[in-house]
Design an enzyme around this catalytic site. Sequence first.
Site: not given
Length: 539
Positions: A11-13, A45, A47-49, A115, A243, A291, A352, A387, A392
């Site tokens: 993943g991103i990390a 997955y 979405q928001g950014g 958000e 979420h 949230r 989430h 969070r 993240s």
Amino acid sequence: MQTDFLVIGSGIAGLTYALKVAKACPDKKVLIFTKTTSDETNTKYAQGGIAGVWDNEKDSFDKHIEDTLIAGDGLCNEHVVEIVVKEGVDRIREIIDWGARFDKDDDGDYALGKEGGHSEYRILHHKDVTGREMERALLEAIKQQPNIEMITHCFVVDIITQHHLGYLVTKATPDIECFGVYALNLHTKKIEKILASITLLATGGNGQVYRTTTNPAIATGDGVAMAYRAKGRIENMEFIQFHPTALYEAGLRGQAFLITEAVRGDGGILRNIDGEAFMERYDERKDLAPRDIVARAIDNEMKRTGTEHVWLDCRHMDKEKFIHHFPNIYKKCMSMGIDITKNMIPVAPAAHYSCGGIKTDEWARTSIKHLYAAGECASTGLHGANRLASNSLLEAMVFAHRAYADAVKKIKDSSGEEWGIWDRDNIPDWRAEGTTAPKEMILITQSLKELQLLMSDYVGIVRTNVRLERAMRRLDLLHEETEELYKTTEVSPQLCQLRNMITAGYLIVKSATFRHESRGLHYNTDYLQKSGIVQNIVL
Ligand code: FAD
Ligand code: SIN
């Protein structure tokens, strides 16, 4: 097999770290393991950014820091928050340089979204598939790096550690050392021993512990469970973020499609089953409250009206703008017969994000020597009790960078002796004698269903002492039965994941039981107030 840098997770990390160490040490080998395909990750997955202070006229580091601290409800590590917010912008610039594209407005400036919990527009995004775009850019950059090898469909079962009694006496350095991992190569069906100078856990979250989650099937808490088995420190596991708006589909178990919070940022309104825009009764920030507040309000409305979902009303929004910003959501809704210009979208909260995880310091170092952790499996101190949206991806990149900086320094500074404490030739191979193939898969699948049900029913958005006690008793039984199965059955990803999810569930319940207050995402009706003592729960 041997490598210099071992990375568990694509993943991103994991990818950000791998790319950086590989570029910094072209003569060293970087090995990435991922348990399914290269891009099947939580990252894909998103979405928001990604949040970052981009508009220096209206926004500031101080505002982003303040928003993060407010969401974290008194439990963030302020120093870490400052690090992430301030260094994050450089990390975003880097991924743009590696090819990630974020949406721009007509003037050519980045189109910033908003958000829940954010006081300013600061979220960079790529339509409603930001994570997919970032993952794409990283995977393409990885392919260009000759000293990186990625092995897909390779399931890491456990990390290899050695405990050093000598260290216990001085406490100067951690007494546990990591030498690599045992991994089940699904191509060869063999468990291999992989030795590494430095290992990074970037295994993502644990949403699959719950009945419905926005997380894909890979999110089974493997890294946290492995680190816990190796006696690493685990922190704040009770803070599971639900979420508020996953698409509701009757009877669904597993991954639910997300309706990004950015839809509410652009004007979407939550309504209960009677059509009332109820959020104003709960918080003055209404639909864009943090949230935890929105998810609890929805949970309450669902319980009050005896329904399984509420509505997200987008009918008043500009259709063209909606399709431009949220093409994927529009398509998904249409495929289910929901025309967002005419129909409201049924939504319900779903597990989430795991705010806690493997405890790390500000350089992503765990309590185990030569073992780093970054991304969702880590607990860095950024999120505290809750969070802030879109923080993240940012945290993952900042701590992947910090892990890289520390690991490269360590490798370059070392004469090699540091890694010579345990004779590597004597590290045992995996022993599988006396185990047989599973005779009845139902023993695994049924236990998984039980786990997901009990976690959702007893350890969800609202908790009580009695529910937590019940959950623990049932987890004990599941643990006992699964360990028995594990001792006698051949290792498979399904069995290992069940075992890891039971451990993650146990850690969540145990931490929740220790927290005698309601704070952030942990809401216990037996302790409605915040305690005067602000503490992290470390197991
Ligand atoms: P992941 O991306 O989940 O990668 C985990 C990797 O570890 C995978 O490659 C997996 O195969 C591998 N792995 C796990 N266990 C093993 C094992 N035993 N052996 C081998 N490999 C293993 N955050 C934001 O900031 N902004 C957003 O807009 C946003 N939207 C989101 C939307 C959704 C639907 C979801 C689910 C999350 C969202 N998040 C968002 C959260 C964010 O996407 C994740 O927290 C982040 O992507 C996690 O990245 P990671 O690198 O830590 O882990
Ligand atoms: C979303 O797009 O609503 C998810 C953002 C996040 O989890 O940070």
